[in-house]
Design a protein around this motif. Structure first.
Motif, PDB file in Angstrom:
ATOM      1  N   ILE A 135      14.240  56.232  58.810  1.00 57.35           N
ATOM      2  CA  ILE A 135      13.937  55.175  57.952  1.00 57.35           C
ATOM      3  C   ILE A 135      15.213  54.313  57.404  1.00 57.35           C
ATOM      4  CG2 ILE A 135      12.753  54.461  55.693  1.00 57.35           C
ATOM      5  CD1 ILE A 135      10.545  56.634  56.132  1.00 57.35           C
ATOM      6  N   ARG A 136      15.995  55.152  57.143  1.00 55.36           N
ATOM      7  CA  ARG A 136      17.224  54.460  56.304  1.00 55.36           C
ATOM      8  C   ARG A 136      18.050  53.866  57.571  1.00 55.36           C
ATOM      9  NH1 ARG A 136      17.714  59.154  53.249  1.00 55.36           N
ATOM     10  NH2 ARG A 136      18.950  60.337  54.642  1.00 55.36           N
ATOM     11  N   ARG A 177      16.872  52.652  60.260  1.00 54.15           N
ATOM     12  CA  ARG A 177      16.278  51.195  60.844  1.00 54.15           C
ATOM     13  C   ARG A 177      16.556  50.226  59.986  1.00 54.15           C
ATOM     14  NH1 ARG A 177      16.229  52.212  65.997  1.00 54.15           N
ATOM     15  NH2 ARG A 177      15.169  54.140  66.652  1.00 54.15           N
ATOM     16  N   GLN A 178      16.436  50.610  58.514  1.00 49.55           N
ATOM     17  CA  GLN A 178      16.516  49.668  57.729  1.00 49.55           C
ATOM     18  C   GLN A 178      18.177  49.024  57.633  1.00 49.55           C
ATOM     19  OE1 GLN A 178      15.034  51.598  54.046  1.00 49.55           O
ATOM     20  NE2 GLN A 178      13.392  50.076  54.350  1.00 49.55           N
ATOM     21  N   GLN A 192      19.757  48.607  60.304  1.00 51.13           N
ATOM     22  CA  GLN A 192      20.058  47.823  61.714  1.00 51.13           C
ATOM     23  C   GLN A 192      19.714  46.308  61.026  1.00 51.13           C
ATOM     24  OE1 GLN A 192      17.298  49.873  64.141  1.00 51.13           O
ATOM     25  NE2 GLN A 192      18.834  49.773  65.691  1.00 51.13           N
ATOM     26  N   VAL A 193      18.620  46.204  60.202  1.00 47.45           N
ATOM     27  CA  VAL A 193      18.166  44.667  59.822  1.00 47.45           C
ATOM     28  C   VAL A 193      19.476  44.195  58.890  1.00 47.45           C
ATOM     29  CG1 VAL A 193      16.408  43.425  58.276  1.00 47.45           C
ATOM     30  CG2 VAL A 193      15.798  45.398  59.675  1.00 47.45           C
ATOM     31  N   LEU A 212       6.974  54.719  62.908  1.00 50.91           N
ATOM     32  CA  LEU A 212       7.803  54.993  61.526  1.00 50.91           C
ATOM     33  C   LEU A 212       9.276  54.051  61.784  1.00 50.91           C
ATOM     34  CD1 LEU A 212       8.120  56.737  59.035  1.00 50.91           C
ATOM     35  CD2 LEU A 212       9.761  58.129  60.208  1.00 50.91           C
ATOM     36  N   SER A 213       9.755  53.938  63.014  1.00 48.51           N
ATOM     37  CA  SER A 213      10.750  52.929  63.199  1.00 48.51           C
ATOM     38  C   SER A 213      10.405  51.690  63.174  1.00 48.51           C
ATOM     39  CB  SER A 213      10.997  53.418  64.700  1.00 48.51           C
ATOM     40  OG  SER A 213      11.619  54.744  64.906  1.00 48.51           O
ATOM     41  N   SER A 216       9.622  50.888  59.412  1.00 45.89           N
ATOM     42  CA  SER A 216      10.833  50.808  58.638  1.00 45.89           C
ATOM     43  C   SER A 216      11.662  49.598  58.676  1.00 45.89           C
ATOM     44  CB  SER A 216      11.898  52.046  59.067  1.00 45.89           C
ATOM     45  OG  SER A 216      11.070  53.111  59.019  1.00 45.89           O
ATOM     46  N   LEU A 217      11.735  49.213  60.098  1.00 47.79           N
ATOM     47  CA  LEU A 217      12.476  47.797  60.380  1.00 47.79           C
ATOM     48  C   LEU A 217      12.002  46.738  59.495  1.00 47.79           C
ATOM     49  CD1 LEU A 217      13.241  47.497  64.081  1.00 47.79           C
ATOM     50  CD2 LEU A 217      14.824  47.609  62.258  1.00 47.79           C
ATOM     51  N   ALA A 251      12.491  46.445  55.495  1.00 46.82           N
ATOM     52  CA  ALA A 251      13.681  45.680  55.241  1.00 46.82           C
ATOM     53  C   ALA A 251      13.693  44.333  55.532  1.00 46.82           C
ATOM     54  CB  ALA A 251      14.769  46.653  56.073  1.00 46.82           C
ATOM     55  N   SER A 252      12.622  43.776  55.984  1.00 48.68           N
ATOM     56  CA  SER A 252      12.440  42.397  56.511  1.00 48.68           C
ATOM     57  C   SER A 252      11.477  41.686  55.713  1.00 48.68           C
ATOM     58  CB  SER A 252      12.444  42.281  58.019  1.00 48.68           C
ATOM     59  OG  SER A 252      12.956  43.288  58.652  1.00 48.68           O
ATOM     60  N   PHE A 281      13.639  41.277  68.673  1.00 47.44           N
ATOM     61  CA  PHE A 281      14.585  41.968  67.797  1.00 47.44           C
ATOM     62  C   PHE A 281      13.851  43.420  67.733  1.00 47.44           C
ATOM     63  CE2 PHE A 281      15.547  43.341  63.403  1.00 47.44           C
ATOM     64  CZ  PHE A 281      16.709  43.715  63.596  1.00 47.44           C
ATOM     65  N   SER A 293      15.734  46.895  68.898  1.00 48.03           N
ATOM     66  CA  SER A 293      16.249  47.725  67.897  1.00 48.03           C
ATOM     67  C   SER A 293      15.644  49.101  68.122  1.00 48.03           C
ATOM     68  CB  SER A 293      16.059  47.315  66.603  1.00 48.03           C
ATOM     69  OG  SER A 293      16.386  45.955  66.451  1.00 48.03           O
ATOM     70  N   PHE A 345       3.862  52.274  53.274  1.00 49.38           N
ATOM     71  CA  PHE A 345       4.940  52.643  53.423  1.00 49.38           C
ATOM     72  C   PHE A 345       5.760  53.379  52.428  1.00 49.38           C
ATOM     73  CE2 PHE A 345       9.511  51.622  53.972  1.00 49.38           C
ATOM     74  CZ  PHE A 345       9.892  52.516  55.019  1.00 49.38           C
TER      75      PHE A 345
END
Lengths: 159, 103
Positions: free
Chosen positions: A17-18, A20-21, A23-24, B16-17, B20-21, B24-25, B32, B36, B82
């Motif tokens: 999780i960390r 992937r975040q 990456q953003v 999950l991946s 998670s991306l 953060a968005s 993307f 990723s 999440f």
């Protein structure tokens, strides 16, 4: 709650999780060259101001405006095309860091320029903005690192 | 305080991946996410479809100039699920006596 999940697997999932975040966040960072370009454009504009001729202003103002638009457009391209960082990652501390950086650049440039002008030195705006641009080029990456640290700290799975 | 709730749907590795991306968005573009996470177009479409069906993800379709663009964002329900899932994972790790440190 899933009782079959091993704590090690849970830790791995949190690490994923960390990652992937991150990456953003990394994708959204302003490139280091941006600060130097903006600093250089400030100097270009200041040369026009100091020269005080219509021709110089007619050249330097468009160069400044077009340069700023182009550089900013390229720098924030990732945010526009790929992913926009979630607002909650940039908290009050980040806003203070950004405002502090802007105040430092403006204070530096104007303070030196007005001081030199009062002392009768030639090209005060150019020198002032030159120093401001240097501070921007050197300080921009520091601000970047600070913002990245704040955003990484605000990721899910950290607190 | 977020309630801990393990979410089987989110916990599947590729989802999950993806989630998670997206967490953060505000939104993320299809390409993307695909690049990723390292999925094929069809695999990502399938996973996003599953998440969309669950009400966790919203898919947006539009154009940038003449190029079609697909983007995804977490819904409020998806974001809450999440966060609860992360809390559940943290609880499991904490119960085992380990610590979670930012990397």
């Amino acid at each position: 709650m899933n009782s079959e999940l091993h704590p090690g697997e849970a830790a791995d999932a949190l690490a994923e999780i960390r990652k992937r975040q991150q990456q953003v966040i990394d994708r959204a960072m302003v490139p280091a060259w941006y600060w130097w370009v903006v600093g250089a454009l400030m100097v270009v504009l200041a040369v026009g101001v100091d020269t005080k001729t219509h021709l110089a202003l007619g050249i330097t103002i468009p160069v400044f405006v077009v340069g700023m638009l182009a550089a900013t457009g390229i720098a924030v391209r990732s945010q526009v095309l790929y992913a926009k960082v979630h607002d909650t990652l940039l908290d009050g501390t980040a806003v203070i860091a950004i405002l502090g950086f802007v105040a430092l650049i403006v204070g530096c440039s104007l303070g030196i320029a007005f001081g030199l002008r009062a002392a009768g030195v030639s090209y005060p705006a150019t020198i002032g903005c030159g120093v401001g641009g240097l501070v921007m080029g050197l300080g921009g990456p520091v601000l970047n690192r600070q913002l990245r640290r704040i955003m990484l700290g605000n990721r899910a799975g950290i607190k | 305080m977020t309630v801990a709730r393990f979410d089987e749907l989110i916990h599947a590795p590729t989802r999950l991946s993806i989630v998670s991306l997206l967490a953060a968005s505000e939104w993320a573009e299809f390409q993307f996410i695909r690049d990723s996470v390292g999925l094929s177009d069809s695999a990502l479409s399938k996973q996003l479809g599953t998440l969309e069906q669950a009400g966790y993800v919203e898919i947006g379709r539009g154009f940038v100039g003449k190029r079609p663009r697909t983007s995804a964002r977490l819904t409020t329900v998806g974001r809450a699920a999440f966060e609860q899932h992360v809390a559940a994972l943290q609880e499991m790790v904490a119960r085992s006596g380990s610590t979670i440190l930012p990397r």
